[in-house]
Design a protein around this motif. Structure first.
Motif, PDB file in Angstrom:
ATOM      1  N   GLU A  90      -3.660  -0.941   1.257  1.00  0.00           N
ATOM      2  CA  GLU A  90      -4.323   0.238   0.700  1.00  0.00           C
ATOM      3  C   GLU A  90      -5.423   0.671   1.673  1.00  0.00           C
ATOM      4  OE1 GLU A  90      -7.620   1.015  -2.693  1.00  0.00           O
ATOM      5  OE2 GLU A  90      -6.312  -0.704  -2.875  1.00  0.00           O
ATOM      6  N   GLN A  91      -5.228   1.768   2.313  1.00  0.00           N
ATOM      7  CA  GLN A  91      -6.168   2.173   3.348  1.00  0.00           C
ATOM      8  C   GLN A  91      -7.338   2.952   2.749  1.00  0.00           C
ATOM      9  OE1 GLN A  91      -5.960   1.291   6.646  1.00  0.00           O
ATOM     10  NE2 GLN A  91      -4.307  -0.017   5.922  1.00  0.00           N
ATOM     11  N   ARG A  92      -8.331   2.219   2.303  1.00  0.00           N
ATOM     12  CA  ARG A  92      -9.516   2.890   1.793  1.00  0.00           C
ATOM     13  C   ARG A  92     -10.395   3.230   2.988  1.00  0.00           C
ATOM     14  NH1 ARG A  92     -12.615   2.947  -3.159  1.00  0.00           N
ATOM     15  NH2 ARG A  92     -14.812   3.245  -2.704  1.00  0.00           N
ATOM     16  N   ARG A  93     -10.741   4.468   3.094  1.00  0.00           N
ATOM     17  CA  ARG A  93     -11.501   4.893   4.269  1.00  0.00           C
ATOM     18  C   ARG A  93     -12.989   4.586   4.090  1.00  0.00           C
ATOM     19  NH1 ARG A  93     -10.454  10.915   5.197  1.00  0.00           N
ATOM     20  NH2 ARG A  93     -12.056  10.558   6.743  1.00  0.00           N
ATOM     21  N   THR A  94     -13.610   4.248   5.182  1.00  0.00           N
ATOM     22  CA  THR A  94     -15.057   4.096   5.122  1.00  0.00           C
ATOM     23  C   THR A  94     -15.685   5.479   5.132  1.00  0.00           C
ATOM     24  OG1 THR A  94     -15.165   3.924   7.501  1.00  0.00           O
ATOM     25  CG2 THR A  94     -15.095   1.878   6.277  1.00  0.00           C
ATOM     26  N   ARG A  95     -16.845   5.554   4.530  1.00  0.00           N
ATOM     27  CA  ARG A  95     -17.494   6.848   4.419  1.00  0.00           C
ATOM     28  C   ARG A  95     -18.847   6.819   5.118  1.00  0.00           C
ATOM     29  NH1 ARG A  95     -17.434   8.255  -1.779  1.00  0.00           N
ATOM     30  NH2 ARG A  95     -18.241   6.153  -1.924  1.00  0.00           N
ATOM     31  N   THR A  96     -19.251   7.975   5.574  1.00  0.00           N
ATOM     32  CA  THR A  96     -20.526   8.053   6.262  1.00  0.00           C
ATOM     33  C   THR A  96     -21.654   7.975   5.251  1.00  0.00           C
ATOM     34  OG1 THR A  96     -20.459  10.434   6.079  1.00  0.00           O
ATOM     35  CG2 THR A  96     -19.598   9.494   8.102  1.00  0.00           C
ATOM     36  N   ARG A  97     -22.841   7.752   5.762  1.00  0.00           N
ATOM     37  CA  ARG A  97     -24.002   7.572   4.913  1.00  0.00           C
ATOM     38  C   ARG A  97     -24.189   8.737   3.940  1.00  0.00           C
ATOM     39  NH1 ARG A  97     -29.860   6.793   7.554  1.00  0.00           N
ATOM     40  NH2 ARG A  97     -29.586   8.903   8.224  1.00  0.00           N
ATOM     41  N   GLU A  98     -23.994   9.959   4.423  1.00  0.00           N
ATOM     42  CA  GLU A  98     -24.273  11.130   3.608  1.00  0.00           C
ATOM     43  C   GLU A  98     -23.365  11.223   2.393  1.00  0.00           C
ATOM     44  OE1 GLU A  98     -23.923  11.170   6.942  1.00  0.00           O
ATOM     45  OE2 GLU A  98     -26.078  11.296   7.304  1.00  0.00           O
ATOM     46  N   SER A  99     -22.137  10.696   2.499  1.00  0.00           N
ATOM     47  CA  SER A  99     -21.196  10.868   1.395  1.00  0.00           C
ATOM     48  C   SER A  99     -21.224   9.697   0.406  1.00  0.00           C
ATOM     49  CB  SER A  99     -19.775  11.063   1.943  1.00  0.00           C
ATOM     50  OG  SER A  99     -19.401   9.912   2.656  1.00  0.00           O
ATOM     51  N   VAL A 100     -22.060   8.702   0.652  1.00  0.00           N
ATOM     52  CA  VAL A 100     -22.175   7.572  -0.282  1.00  0.00           C
ATOM     53  C   VAL A 100     -23.490   7.730  -1.051  1.00  0.00           C
ATOM     54  CG1 VAL A 100     -22.299   5.067  -0.504  1.00  0.00           C
ATOM     55  CG2 VAL A 100     -20.870   6.084   1.257  1.00  0.00           C
ATOM     56  N   VAL A 108     -21.573  -1.783  -3.799  1.00  0.00           N
ATOM     57  CA  VAL A 108     -22.890  -1.248  -3.439  1.00  0.00           C
ATOM     58  C   VAL A 108     -23.283  -1.792  -2.067  1.00  0.00           C
ATOM     59  CG1 VAL A 108     -25.313  -1.004  -4.095  1.00  0.00           C
ATOM     60  CG2 VAL A 108     -23.566  -1.191  -5.885  1.00  0.00           C
ATOM     61  N   HIS A 109     -23.356  -0.900  -1.089  1.00  0.00           N
ATOM     62  CA  HIS A 109     -23.748  -1.285   0.265  1.00  0.00           C
ATOM     63  C   HIS A 109     -25.269  -1.266   0.386  1.00  0.00           C
ATOM     64  CE1 HIS A 109     -24.076  -1.280   4.637  1.00  0.00           C
ATOM     65  NE2 HIS A 109     -24.673  -0.109   4.593  1.00  0.00           N
ATOM     66  N   VAL A 110     -25.814  -2.331   0.980  1.00  0.00           N
ATOM     67  CA  VAL A 110     -27.253  -2.371   1.222  1.00  0.00           C
ATOM     68  C   VAL A 110     -27.494  -1.902   2.650  1.00  0.00           C
ATOM     69  CG1 VAL A 110     -29.332  -3.803   1.196  1.00  0.00           C
ATOM     70  CG2 VAL A 110     -27.420  -4.356  -0.335  1.00  0.00           C
ATOM     71  N   GLY A 111     -28.175  -0.764   2.803  1.00  0.00           N
ATOM     72  CA  GLY A 111     -28.427  -0.236   4.135  1.00  0.00           C
ATOM     73  C   GLY A 111     -27.851   1.156   4.285  1.00  0.00           C
ATOM     74  N   SER A 112     -27.711   1.579   5.537  1.00  0.00           N
ATOM     75  CA  SER A 112     -27.318   2.964   5.777  1.00  0.00           C
ATOM     76  C   SER A 112     -26.138   3.074   6.743  1.00  0.00           C
ATOM     77  CB  SER A 112     -28.517   3.738   6.329  1.00  0.00           C
ATOM     78  OG  SER A 112     -29.007   3.087   7.477  1.00  0.00           O
ATOM     79  N   ASP A 113     -25.361   1.990   6.851  1.00  0.00           N
ATOM     80  CA  ASP A 113     -24.194   2.032   7.736  1.00  0.00           C
ATOM     81  C   ASP A 113     -23.031   2.734   7.055  1.00  0.00           C
ATOM     82  OD1 ASP A 113     -25.548   0.405   9.624  1.00  0.00           O
ATOM     83  OD2 ASP A 113     -25.056  -1.353   8.404  1.00  0.00           O
ATOM     84  N   GLU A 114     -22.008   3.034   7.840  1.00  0.00           N
ATOM     85  CA  GLU A 114     -20.771   3.522   7.230  1.00  0.00           C
ATOM     86  C   GLU A 114     -20.216   2.414   6.355  1.00  0.00           C
ATOM     87  OE1 GLU A 114     -17.895   5.139   9.799  1.00  0.00           O
ATOM     88  OE2 GLU A 114     -19.170   6.814  10.373  1.00  0.00           O
ATOM     89  N   THR A 115     -19.619   2.793   5.243  1.00  0.00           N
ATOM     90  CA  THR A 115     -19.195   1.763   4.295  1.00  0.00           C
ATOM     91  C   THR A 115     -18.051   2.238   3.422  1.00  0.00           C
ATOM     92  OG1 THR A 115     -19.948   0.334   2.484  1.00  0.00           O
ATOM     93  CG2 THR A 115     -20.936   2.523   2.604  1.00  0.00           C
ATOM     94  N   ALA A 116     -17.299   1.286   2.889  1.00  0.00           N
ATOM     95  CA  ALA A 116     -16.246   1.596   1.916  1.00  0.00           C
ATOM     96  C   ALA A 116     -16.776   1.463   0.491  1.00  0.00           C
ATOM     97  CB  ALA A 116     -15.061   0.656   2.118  1.00  0.00           C
TER      98      ALA A 116
END
Ligand SMILES: [Mg+2]
Length: 296
Positions: free
Chosen positions: A14-24, A252-260
Motif C-alpha cells: 500500500e503506497q501511502r505517500r509522505t506529505r509535506t509539513r504544510e499538508s499535515v 502523529v509525527h513529532v517535528g516538521s519533517d515530511e511524514t506519512a
C-alpha cells in the motif's frame, strides 16, 4: 512468523505517500476533529504507541543522559492506570535501556527499533544474532579505536560524531562493511546482517524484514479486544508505523519533517498536551459517555 511477513507485505504494497509539513495539520489545532474520530471509530479501546527519544524525552547530546520530561512521565503514568487503553514504548534503544528510562510498570516496551520484544522474538535464532553482533563489536572496537561502539545485543551502532579526522565517514563504512562480511562468512546462521549509515552513525542489524510497524502490529494483536492504534514518534523508523496503521490508525509525527502521519506536534512539550487531552477528553470520546460503565 508467516502471518507477520504477510502483514508486512500487505501494507508495504500500500503506497501511502509522505506529505509535506504544510499538508499535515497540527494535532493541537484539530482536537475536536480528533475527538470525533475517536468517538466514531467503532471500537472502544485504544492502543497508544510512543517513541522514546525526541518524543517522551528531549534529544540530548549525550544519549546516556536522556530522560522523559516529568510532565510526560506523569501523564503517561496516569494514562496507564486508565481502562480502555494499552500503551507501549518502542525505541531504537536496547529493550532494558528504554524500560529503565521510562520506568512505568504495566505498559509494554520494545527495543532495537522493534526487533527486541518481550516474549517471542521475531528473530529465528536470537542467540546466533547476539553472538554475531558481539563478534562484530569486538572487531570494530579493535579497528575503530577513536569511535564509540555501542553493543545493543541484537544490533550495534558505531558513533563517530565526536571524531575529528579526515575521511572518518568513508573509513567507518569500509571497516563496517569488511567486518560484517567477515563475520557473516564465519557463521552458520542464515539470517545475516545488514548495515545502514545514519547521521554520524552506522547501524548494524539482522537482515530480516521486520520494523517498528511490525512490532506495533504485534502489540495491537495482543490487545484484549479490537482496538484503534495511535502512534506518536519523531524517527525515520516511525514512518514505518504510520504506514502500517493507516488508514484506520492515527499517526502523529513529532517535528516538521515530511511524514506519512495524519497529524503533527511541534515537540516534546506538545506531546504532553496531546497525552493530557487523551486522558481528559479523548478516552471519554472513545469509550462513550457510559456513566462509569467502562470496559476494562
Ligand atoms: Mg525518536
Amino acid at each position: 512468523m508467516d502471518d507477520h511477513e504477510d502483514a508486512h507485505q500487505e501494507r508495504t504494497g500500500e503506497q501511502r505517500r509522505t506529505r509535506t509539513r504544510e499538508s499535515v495539520p497540527p494535532a493541537l489545532d484539530r482536537l475536536d476533529r480528533l475527538g470525533r474520530r475517536l468517538a466514531t471509530t467503532g471500537t472502544q479501546r485504544l492502543f497508544l504507541g510512543l517513541d522514546f527519544d525526541g518524543t517522551l524525552a528531549p534529544h540530548v547530546d549525550d544519549p546516556s543522559a536522556a530522560t522523559p520530561t516529568a510532565e510526560n512521565r506523569r501523564v503517561l503514568e496516569a494514562l496507564s492506570r486508565r481502562n480502555g487503553v494499552d500503551i507501549a514504548v518502542i525505541s531504537g534503544r536496547a529493550l532494558d535501556d528504554v524500560r529503565t528510562r521510562v520506568g512505568i510498570a504495566d505498559i509494554g516496551y520494545a527495543g532495537n527499533h522493534g526487533l527486541e520484544l518481550e516474549g517471542a522474538s521475531p528473530l529465528s535464532d536470537p542467540d546466533a544474532t547476539r553472538s554475531m553482533i558481539q563478534s562484530v563489536c569486538e572487531r570494530l572496537e579493535a579497528r575503530l579505536t577513536d569511535c564509540e561502539i555501542q553493543d545493543k545485543r541484537i544490533t550495534a551502532t558505531v558513533h563517530y560524531r565526536t571524531v575529528d579526522r579526515e575521511n572518518i565517514e568513508s573509513r567507518v563504512r569500509s571497516v563496517v562493511e569488511a567486518v560484517v562480511e567477515d563475520i557473516e562468512s564465519a557463521t552458520d546462521d542464515s539470517t545475516g546482517l545488514r548495515w545502514t549509515p545514519g547521521r554520524n552513525i552506522v547501524e548494524i542489524r539482522p537482515a530480516i524484514d521486520w520494523d517498528k510497524g511490525d512490532a506495533v502490529g504485534r502489540f495491537v494483536r495482543r490487545c484484549p479486544e479490537e482496538c484503534l492504534p495511535m502512534y506518536v514518534g519523531d524517527d525515520t523508523t516511525d514512518e514505518d508505523v504510520f504506514r502500517a496503521i493507516a488508514p484506520e490508525g492515527i499517526g502523529v509525527h513529532v517535528g516538521s519533517d515530511e511524514t506519512a502521519a495524519d497529524y503533527r506536534v511541534a515537540g516534546v512539550e506538545e506531546v504532553t498536551t496531546l497525552l493530557g487531552w487523551l486522558a481528559d477528553t479523548g478516552l471519554e470520546e472513545l469509550v462513550g459517555d457510559t456513566n462509569g460503565d467502562r470496559r476494562t
